[in-house]
Design a protein around this motif. Structure first.
Motif, PDB file in Angstrom:
ATOM      1  N   ASP A 135      -1.688  -6.839  -1.762  1.00 24.67           N
ATOM      2  CA  ASP A 135      -2.392  -8.105  -2.032  1.00 24.67           C
ATOM      3  C   ASP A 135      -1.397  -9.257  -2.187  1.00 24.67           C
ATOM      4  O   ASP A 135      -1.633 -10.357  -1.690  1.00 24.67           O
ATOM      5  N   ARG A 137       1.592  -9.450  -0.879  1.00 27.21           N
ATOM      6  CA  ARG A 137       2.160  -9.730   0.449  1.00 27.21           C
ATOM      7  C   ARG A 137       1.220 -10.613   1.260  1.00 27.21           C
ATOM      8  O   ARG A 137       1.645 -11.567   1.899  1.00 27.21           O
ATOM      9  N   GLU A 138      -0.067 -10.266   1.236  1.00 32.10           N
ATOM     10  CA  GLU A 138      -1.047 -11.053   1.987  1.00 32.10           C
ATOM     11  C   GLU A 138      -1.157 -12.464   1.425  1.00 32.10           C
ATOM     12  O   GLU A 138      -1.243 -13.434   2.185  1.00 32.10           O
ATOM     13  N   THR A 139      -1.130 -12.577   0.113  1.00 29.29           N
ATOM     14  CA  THR A 139      -1.189 -13.899  -0.517  1.00 29.29           C
ATOM     15  C   THR A 139       0.057 -14.706  -0.167  1.00 29.29           C
ATOM     16  O   THR A 139      -0.039 -15.888   0.180  1.00 29.29           O
ATOM     17  N   ASP A 141       1.966 -14.422   2.439  1.00 23.81           N
ATOM     18  CA  ASP A 141       1.884 -14.788   3.846  1.00 23.81           C
ATOM     19  C   ASP A 141       0.964 -15.989   4.047  1.00 23.81           C
ATOM     20  O   ASP A 141       1.310 -16.940   4.743  1.00 23.81           O
ATOM     21  N   ARG A 142      -0.190 -15.963   3.391  1.00 23.47           N
ATOM     22  CA  ARG A 142      -1.135 -17.089   3.501  1.00 23.47           C
ATOM     23  C   ARG A 142      -0.530 -18.366   2.929  1.00 23.47           C
ATOM     24  O   ARG A 142      -0.660 -19.445   3.505  1.00 23.47           O
TER      25      ARG A 142
END
Length: 160
Positions: A135, A137-139, A141-142
């Motif tokens: 989570d 990592r995804e945050t 990246d965004r």
């Protein structure tokens, strides 16, 4: 206490919490850690690696294109390109679509070095990312995409 003293204190910049400074320090630390893994082994500087990384991903770019993609100073790119040309890791040739424009590509030797450094860089990236949950990592990246969007910083460039 005088009014100007109070205003000066409120306008003070605390570097430890100033986002541009924090991003710069983090970027420098990450770049330095990766460079430490390949500089001595491949006799290549950090600016040279950045030039090679861009050209390994997208060949046939001008030096100005490389500078733009790396956000490096044109002088630093020029020096790195000169060293890479001298070492035989880059070749300069004319663009297929415009014979007046010179472009750069990795030479066979440059690609050989590039292919050896990429796994080191990717392994280091995984070491960094391993500290984050999926989570996070995804945050991250965004958020990086959002902050890197042209409208996020371009208005400041235009105000200069």
């Amino acid at each position: 206490m005088a009014d100007h003293d109070m205003n000066d204190r409120h306008a003070a910049l605390t570097l430890a919490s100033f986002l541009p400074y924090r991003l710069s320090v983090l970027s420098n630390r990450v770049s330095r850690a990766i460079a430490d893994r390949y500089e001595a082994r491949f006799q290549i500087s950090l600016p040279e690696w950045r030039v090679m990384a861009v050209l390994g991903d997208t060949p046939d770019l001008s030096a100005a294109d490389v500078a733009e993609r790396t956000a490096m100073d044109k002088v630093a790119v020029s020096r790195a390109v000169a060293r890479l040309l001298q070492s035989g890791r880059l070749i300069r040739h004319f663009a297929a679509d415009d014979r007046r424009r010179s472009v750069l590509s990795l030479s066979a030797e440059g690609y050989a070095v590039y292919r050896r450094i990429v796994p080191l860089a990717l392994a280091y990236e995984q070491e960094i990312l391993a500290k984050l949950s999926m989570d996070e990592r995804e945050t991250l990246d965004r958020l990086l995409d959002k902050l890197a969007a042209p409208d996020a910083v371009d208005h400041m460039e235009k105000e200069k």
